[in-house]
Enzyme design. Structure first.
Site, PDB file in Angstrom:
ATOM      1  N   ASN A   8      39.663  49.531  35.275  1.00  0.00           N
ATOM      2  CA  ASN A   8      39.933  47.695  34.537  1.00  0.00           C
ATOM      3  C   ASN A   8      38.363  47.558  34.769  1.00  0.00           C
ATOM      4  O   ASN A   8      38.381  47.072  35.957  1.00  0.00           O
ATOM      5  CB  ASN A   8      40.840  46.779  34.888  1.00  0.00           C
ATOM      6  CG  ASN A   8      40.463  45.585  34.241  1.00  0.00           C
ATOM      7  OD1 ASN A   8      39.567  45.612  33.626  1.00  0.00           O
ATOM      8  ND2 ASN A   8      41.338  44.684  34.362  1.00  0.00           N
ATOM      9  N   TRP A   9      37.395  47.444  33.841  1.00  0.00           N
ATOM     10  CA  TRP A   9      36.002  47.440  34.596  1.00  0.00           C
ATOM     11  C   TRP A   9      35.596  45.769  34.583  1.00  0.00           C
ATOM     12  O   TRP A   9      34.574  45.581  35.115  1.00  0.00           O
ATOM     13  CB  TRP A   9      34.856  48.120  33.890  1.00  0.00           C
ATOM     14  CG  TRP A   9      34.590  49.682  34.011  1.00  0.00           C
ATOM     15  CD1 TRP A   9      35.184  50.522  34.995  1.00  0.00           C
ATOM     16  CD2 TRP A   9      33.503  50.260  33.382  1.00  0.00           C
ATOM     17  NE1 TRP A   9      35.100  51.230  35.633  1.00  0.00           N
ATOM     18  CE2 TRP A   9      34.217  51.699  34.019  1.00  0.00           C
ATOM     19  CE3 TRP A   9      33.137  50.460  31.831  1.00  0.00           C
ATOM     20  CZ2 TRP A   9      33.091  52.813  33.882  1.00  0.00           C
ATOM     21  CZ3 TRP A   9      32.452  51.389  32.352  1.00  0.00           C
ATOM     22  CH2 TRP A   9      32.207  53.005  32.664  1.00  0.00           C
ATOM     23  N   LYS A  10      36.128  45.256  33.909  1.00  0.00           N
ATOM     24  CA  LYS A  10      36.031  43.683  33.846  1.00  0.00           C
ATOM     25  C   LYS A  10      35.270  43.473  33.073  1.00  0.00           C
ATOM     26  O   LYS A  10      34.857  44.014  32.327  1.00  0.00           O
ATOM     27  CB  LYS A  10      36.345  43.384  34.905  1.00  0.00           C
ATOM     28  CG  LYS A  10      37.894  43.492  35.248  1.00  0.00           C
ATOM     29  CD  LYS A  10      38.710  42.230  36.575  1.00  0.00           C
ATOM     30  CE  LYS A  10      40.200  43.296  37.216  1.00  0.00           C
ATOM     31  NZ  LYS A  10      39.881  42.388  38.139  1.00  0.00           N
ATOM     32  N   HIS A  92      46.576  40.254  30.317  1.00  0.00           N
ATOM     33  CA  HIS A  92      46.108  40.136  31.161  1.00  0.00           C
ATOM     34  C   HIS A  92      45.497  38.624  32.092  1.00  0.00           C
ATOM     35  O   HIS A  92      44.996  37.716  31.724  1.00  0.00           O
ATOM     36  CB  HIS A  92      44.654  40.465  32.369  1.00  0.00           C
ATOM     37  CG  HIS A  92      44.445  41.021  33.591  1.00  0.00           C
ATOM     38  ND1 HIS A  92      43.506  39.791  33.991  1.00  0.00           N
ATOM     39  CD2 HIS A  92      44.265  42.358  34.501  1.00  0.00           C
ATOM     40  CE1 HIS A  92      43.510  40.486  35.538  1.00  0.00           C
ATOM     41  NE2 HIS A  92      43.878  42.056  35.238  1.00  0.00           N
ATOM     42  N   GLU A 159      51.317  43.188  38.370  1.00  0.00           N
ATOM     43  CA  GLU A 159      50.666  42.409  38.585  1.00  0.00           C
ATOM     44  C   GLU A 159      51.045  41.094  39.279  1.00  0.00           C
ATOM     45  O   GLU A 159      51.193  40.493  38.842  1.00  0.00           O
ATOM     46  CB  GLU A 159      49.601  42.406  37.890  1.00  0.00           C
ATOM     47  CG  GLU A 159      49.129  43.309  36.909  1.00  0.00           C
ATOM     48  CD  GLU A 159      47.166  42.923  37.195  1.00  0.00           C
ATOM     49  OE1 GLU A 159      45.889  43.602  37.369  1.00  0.00           O
ATOM     50  OE2 GLU A 159      46.729  42.298  36.139  1.00  0.00           O
ATOM     51  N   SER A 208      44.687  45.277  44.114  1.00  0.00           N
ATOM     52  CA  SER A 208      44.213  45.979  44.720  1.00  0.00           C
ATOM     53  C   SER A 208      43.727  47.987  45.183  1.00  0.00           C
ATOM     54  O   SER A 208      44.064  47.927  45.889  1.00  0.00           O
ATOM     55  CB  SER A 208      44.304  44.765  45.825  1.00  0.00           C
ATOM     56  OG  SER A 208      43.537  43.920  46.238  1.00  0.00           O
ATOM     57  N   GLY A 229      40.771  47.358  39.330  1.00  0.00           N
ATOM     58  CA  GLY A 229      39.832  46.513  38.885  1.00  0.00           C
ATOM     59  C   GLY A 229      38.901  47.107  39.729  1.00  0.00           C
ATOM     60  O   GLY A 229      37.705  47.992  39.519  1.00  0.00           O
TER      61      GLY A 229
HETATM   62  P1  PGA Z   1      41.506  44.712  40.957  1.00  0.00           P
HETATM   63  O1  PGA Z   1      41.868  44.602  40.098  1.00  0.00           O
HETATM   64  O2  PGA Z   1      41.936  45.909  41.094  1.00  0.00           O
HETATM   65  O3  PGA Z   1      39.786  44.926  41.127  1.00  0.00           O
HETATM   66  O4  PGA Z   1      42.243  43.692  42.126  1.00  0.00           O
HETATM   67  C1  PGA Z   1      43.446  44.539  38.699  1.00  0.00           C
HETATM   68  C2  PGA Z   1      43.800  43.716  37.942  1.00  0.00           C
HETATM   69  O5  PGA Z   1      43.318  42.513  37.979  1.00  0.00           O
HETATM   70  O6  PGA Z   1      43.411  44.494  37.055  1.00  0.00           O
END
Ligand code: PGA
Length: 248
Positions: A8-10, A92, A159, A208, A229
């Site tokens: 998930n590159w956001k 999300h 999540e 994480s 992410g």
């Molecule tokens: P993260 O993000 O790996 O940076 O905690 C995960 C997510 O929000 O999908």
């Protein structure tokens, strides 16, 4: 069940050059991993230029709730499908929080995405430390009208919102907590559908994830994969996550 690792590159990276470079590095890095389904969910602006392959699929991070019409600023699931996008992340917690996305809206988006032939990465977030009613509500409402045979086109993500790397508290969930979250979700799915369906459902972990912890989320946490992410922004680290996951 085949392992699924979804980046998930956001809202990253900043430039098209970087996006292409990172995608190609990942492609090379995961080429020989046959035991995993690997997906990169990139910002819309990069999707037309990233070239997916048999071993690296393309995903989006949102879509509109219908396919045609005057909806300024929106992207339809069919437009994504036409580009070669296979997956879309929906529900999300960041969209729920910053854009006030409700589960009712997520539900409409899920149905529109399925209708267009996309696979849905349905995020079920828990703000509470322990999985509970808020997750049950997200699942029940989010899946309203979704038919049982369509469930194999969904990947569920457990999540714990407090474990997402960008939250201030820096707490990481344990594999035991992931196990509990997954079991909770299966139980709700059993109530909505049936035992067999609940057992077959793909549930991955998000919060994480990195190359050091993915193995324990899969082995002890009984997850079929992960949604990294921050760690997915380093293409070498992301490829490592995929390799570690496929060995677990
Ligand atoms: P993260 O993000 O790996 O940076 O905690 C995960 C997510 O929000 O999908």
């Amino acid at each position: 069940m085949k392992i699924i690792i979804i980046a998930n590159w956001k809202m990253n990276p900043l430039s098209l050059v970087e996006a292409k470079r990172n995608f190609e590095i990942i492609k090379k890095g995961v080429r020989d991993v046959k035991q995993a389904e690997v997906v990169v969910c990139a910002p819309f602006v990069f999707l037309p230029v990233l070239k997916p392959s048999n071993y690296l699929k393309l995903g989006a991070q949102d879509c509109f709730l219908g396919d045609k019409g005057p909806f300024t600023g929106e992207i339809s699931p069919q437009q994504l499908k036409k580009l070669g996008v296979e997956y879309v992340i929906l529900g999300h917690s960041e969209r729920r929080r910053y854009l006030a996305e409700s589960t009712a809206l997520v539900n409409q988006k899920i149905k529109a995405a399925l209708e267009a032939g996309l696979k849905v990465v349905f995020c079920v977030g828990s703000k509470a430390k322990k999985p509970g009613k808020e997750m049950e509500r997200q699942l029940k409402e989010g899946l309203k009208g979704v038919k049982r045979p369509d469930l194999n086109k969904l990947v569920f993500v457990y999540e714990p919102v407090w474990a997402i790397s960008t939250t201030k508290n820096k707490i990481i969930a344990t594999s035991k907590e992931a196990l509990k979250g997954g079991l909770y979700m299966r139980n709700v799915l059993k109530k909505i559908f049936d035992k067999k369906t609940a057992k077959k459902t793909k549930i991955i972990y998000g919060g994480s994830v990195n190359s050091k912890n993915i193995g324990s989320f899969i082995k002890e946490g009984k997850m079929v994969g992960g949604l990294p992410g921050a760690a997915s922004l380093d293409p070498y680290e992301f490829a490592k996550i995929v390799i570690q996951a496929s060995r677990s």
